[in-house]
Design a protein around this motif. Structure first.
Motif, PDB file in Angstrom:
ATOM      1  N   GLU A 209       0.835  -1.215   0.000  1.00 24.92           N
ATOM      2  CA  GLU A 209       0.000   0.000   0.000  1.00 24.92           C
ATOM      3  C   GLU A 209       0.861   1.253   0.000  1.00 24.92           C
ATOM      4  N   GLN A 210       1.862   1.227   0.905  1.00 22.53           N
ATOM      5  CA  GLN A 210       2.736   2.393   0.998  1.00 22.53           C
ATOM      6  C   GLN A 210       3.516   2.588  -0.298  1.00 22.53           C
ATOM      7  N   TYR A 211       3.922   1.476  -0.908  1.00 25.79           N
ATOM      8  CA  TYR A 211       4.618   1.596  -2.192  1.00 25.79           C
ATOM      9  C   TYR A 211       3.744   2.346  -3.180  1.00 25.79           C
ATOM     10  N   HIS A 212       2.478   1.935  -3.302  1.00 26.71           N
ATOM     11  CA  HIS A 212       1.590   2.580  -4.270  1.00 26.71           C
ATOM     12  C   HIS A 212       1.391   4.057  -3.936  1.00 26.71           C
ATOM     13  N   GLU A 213       1.247   4.345  -2.653  1.00 26.94           N
ATOM     14  CA  GLU A 213       1.093   5.757  -2.240  1.00 26.94           C
ATOM     15  C   GLU A 213       2.329   6.571  -2.602  1.00 26.94           C
TER      16      GLU A 213
ATOM     17  N   THR B 251      10.995 -14.271 -13.991  1.00 26.91           N
ATOM     18  CA  THR B 251      11.413 -13.587 -15.229  1.00 26.91           C
ATOM     19  C   THR B 251      10.853 -12.166 -15.361  1.00 26.91           C
ATOM     20  N   PHE B 252      10.047 -11.721 -14.409  1.00 22.28           N
ATOM     21  CA  PHE B 252       9.587 -10.329 -14.419  1.00 22.28           C
ATOM     22  C   PHE B 252      10.385  -9.532 -13.388  1.00 22.28           C
ATOM     23  N   ALA B 253      10.941  -8.407 -13.816  1.00 19.82           N
ATOM     24  CA  ALA B 253      11.648  -7.570 -12.846  1.00 19.82           C
ATOM     25  C   ALA B 253      10.650  -6.962 -11.866  1.00 19.82           C
ATOM     26  N   GLY B 254       9.466  -6.601 -12.341  1.00 15.59           N
ATOM     27  CA  GLY B 254       8.433  -6.129 -11.413  1.00 15.59           C
ATOM     28  C   GLY B 254       8.004  -4.702 -11.661  1.00 15.59           C
ATOM     29  N   TYR B 255       7.767  -3.987 -10.567  1.00 14.33           N
ATOM     30  CA  TYR B 255       7.290  -2.602 -10.647  1.00 14.33           C
ATOM     31  C   TYR B 255       8.459  -1.621 -10.683  1.00 14.33           C
TER      32      TYR B 255
END
Ligand code: WTA
Length: 635
Positions: A10-14, A420-424
């Motif tokens: 949540e904090q990441y998205h904020e 195989t996905f680095a991500g966000y």
């Protein structure tokens, strides 16, 4: 630095949302966690057209004050650096924050004593020994610009880099240990310096007790230069936008270019990314297996961890010496909590089976990272199951020499993982996928050119001595975007998967080479008229190099191995062993268009063994040359 730490998804998205809606407030807030001699007038000024990017304009600081003085004051007895030697029977070394500060100050004073000043360039060509870290930080202490050259590069490659940066000083050692081998370094420096005039002094560290020849008036021993130097040295006040270092890296065209990073932004971003991706806690031990000669070593052995008051491990050796359990033994020995290595190392260790991993306790591990090249699913799973015991998140760190710090990655155990996905993207990073026409692709599951549309604090500022080259290489492909050279895909959750380079850069075991650079080295050989090199998939190295070579005279079959050996020697002399082509095929001509352009697409297919789908060859000047190349292709 743990005030900067993201603690939930949540904090990441904020935080991410804020970093996009108000980047100046976001980064101003992060930057407030550091010590500045003077605060900034403005957080950010930028355009991607010149480009001109300035973070924390008007601020003054010294990055080493943030790494050492500040930490020595609050955790002076904490281990800053653990050095693990190549040979496990040799003694390891540790330095507390207070001790490292003292060592750095002494060497910084030594640099001053031999006339090195703020703004001077210093080339560092050294083994993975503590003195390398000390030399890097000492340069930053006095405002000298370091240019570390990986100790596997040849004399010619070293000379080019010294010359381009106009370095006044070279810091080296007699030689280095690498597994069972010992490699001379001073000899390489001597050879390089035959061709350059700018170097006034060479400091030589005694690593192997080899007693190399020392040139009077130019060469000085490390131990002599530090003798009698004071143990305190005031940190040089630097503008936030003063260069901190140059690091050479390969691109599609021409010679390697010197990527320039600056003091303020690089400090803020390496610390921020380290703290978050690795969720560092006070008692943790962090180990990144890279060499300080590459950007990963700069940002995640030296700068990022020390800025965050971490204990960082520096390893002199290689993963397979004395056996393939070496990494796991070191993790067990120091209770390493966060571990970062490259897919190529994982794949090479996988081949030795699980017994080595099972011989040691890896219970201390919390987070395991991978960096430098795309990781295939099999290697990801092996790493996750056998090293991380299914318990530790795998963080796949995508970034580049030019980006200074990790751009797209898992964040500890906070963000979702997908092999195989680095991500966000990290907060502050605004990636986009562009199509051929340069339009942003909105939907999921489509491939595009990975670009970034807004600056982050550690973006490169220029390429040394040639700003136009920086503009053309990174900011001219698509107007208003930084072009990464990578292709990527985004899934419906917004996670990114990096597919690989879309330009003429080959990534061999996580090391970048430009095709032009290798061709140039091959063409230096007197047998050769012209050549074309391409990358092809390799089970351990990720990619390997395939060279198609046209010689002046046809080489009879029985002499071809000899000729291959000679061509390899040319590559070793121009670049280094790390760039040797795995396959060299002699051909009578290269597939070229009528306008003389080499059709690499066709050569790539041949190298991959995919000769059924060569596509349209009708526009070639001589379509028959393709048949001949296919017929004799090396399997
Ligand atoms: C590749 C190394 C996939 C990519 C930090 C990039 C990766 C180039 C990853 C930069 C990753 C790096 N997944 N590909 N996690 N990390 N790359 O400058 O092609 O040595 O453009 O920086 O390596 O290499 P460099």
């Amino acid at each position: 630095m743990n005030k900067l730490q993201i603690r939930s998804l949540e904090q990441y998205h904020e935080n991410y949302a804020q970093s996009v809606s108000d980047p100046e407030a976001f980064w101003g807030n992060v930057a407030n966690e550091f010590q500045w001699m003077k605060k900034w007038d403005r957080v950010l000024e930028w355009n991607f057209t010149e480009p001109n990017i300035q973070w924390f304009k008007g601020a003054r600081l010294n990055i080493t004050q943030n790494m050492l003085d500040r930490n020595a004051a609050i955790r002076g007895d904490k281990t800053a650096l653990i050095w693990e030697p190549n040979d496990p029977h040799e003694k390891s070394l540790t330095y507390t924050y207070s001790e490292l500060l003292e060592k750095v100050c002494v060497f910084a004073n030594a640099l001053k004593a031999i006339g090195i000043k703020k703004g001077d360039r210093v080339c560092i060509y050294m083994p993975m020994i503590p003195e390398l870290t000390v030399a890097v930080i000492a340069c930053a202490r006095i405002g000298a610009i370091h240019s570390v050259v990986f100790a596997g590069f040849s004399a010619n490659a070293l000379a080019d880099r010294i010359e381009d940066a106009q370095a006044k000083l070279v810091i080296t050692a007699d030689g280095l240990n690498r597994g069972a081998k010992q490699i001379p370094l001073k000899r390489v420096v001597d050879e390089a310096l035959e061709h350059v005039a700018c170097v006034e002094k060479v400091i030589v560290c005694d690593c192997l007790n080899w007693k190399p020849s020392m040139k009077a008036g130019r060469d000085i021993w490390w131990k002599d230069v530090v003798e009698g130097q004071a143990i305190a040295c005031d940190p040089e006040p630097m503008d936030a936008e003063d260069p901190l270092f140059i690091l050479y890296t390969s691109g599609s065209t021409g010679k390697p270019k010197g990527v320039v990073h600056t003091c303020g932004g690089y400090m803020v971003y390496t610390a921020y990314s380290f703290q978050n991706v690795y969720q560092y806690e006070e008692a943790d031990v962090f180990w990144c297996t890279a060499d300080v000669g590459w950007i990963t070593g700069h940002s995640y052995i030296v700068y990022g961890p020390l800025l965050c008051g971490a204990t960082t491990v520096m390893f002199e050796g290689i993963p397979t010496y004395p056996d393939a359990g070496r990494f796991w033994q070191v993790i067990d020995k120091y209770g390493v909590n966060q571990f970062l290595t490259a897919p190529t190392a994982i794949r090479s260790l996988m081949a030795f089976g699980e017994d080595h991993v099972l011989s040691y306790s890896l219970d201390s591990l919390k987070i395991i990272g991978t960096v430098g090249e795309p990781i295939n699913e099999e290697a990801w799973n092996w790493y996750h199951v056998h090293v991380g015991k299914g318990r530790c998140p795998v963080v796949d760190n995508w970034w580049q020499t030019e980006t200074g710090g990790i751009m797209i990655s898992g964040i500890g155990n906070i963000s979702p993982q997908k092999p195989t996905f680095a991500g966000y993207p990290l907060p502050g990073i605004q990636p986009v996928l562009l199509n051929q026409e340069g339009k942003e692709i909105e939907g999921a599951d489509e491939e595009g050119y990975l670009c970034i549309k807004f600056p982050w604090p550690s973006i490169l500022r220029t390429t040394y001595g040639d700003h136009e080259r920086c503009r053309v290489t990174y900011f001219s492909h698509y107007n208003g975007y930084y072009f990464t050279g990578d292709g990527a895909k985004r899934d419906e959750q917004g996670m990114y998967r990096i597919i690989g380079r879309v330009d003429d850069v080959i990534n061999v075991s996580g090391h970048r080479f430009g095709t032009a650079e290798i061709e140039n080295a091959i063409n230096m050989n007197k047998l050769v008229i012209e050549s074309a090199v391409v990358g092809y998939p390799h089970p351990v190295k990720g990619q390997s190099i395939y060279a198609f070579v046209v010689c002046e005279h046809e080489i009879p079959k029985e002499n071809q191995d000899l000729a291959r050996g000679e061509i390899m020697e040319s590559v070793v002399a121009e670049i280094g062993k790390i760039a040797i082509p795995e396959k060299i095929q002699f051909v009578s001509g290269l597939p070229k268009t009528r306008s003389g352009k080499i059709m690499r697409r066709i050569l790539r297919k041949i190298a991959e063994g995919d000769v059924k789908n060569l596509g349209d060859t009708s526009t070639l000047l001589d379509p028959f040359v393709v048949d001949e190349i296919v017929e004799h292709a090396i399997k």
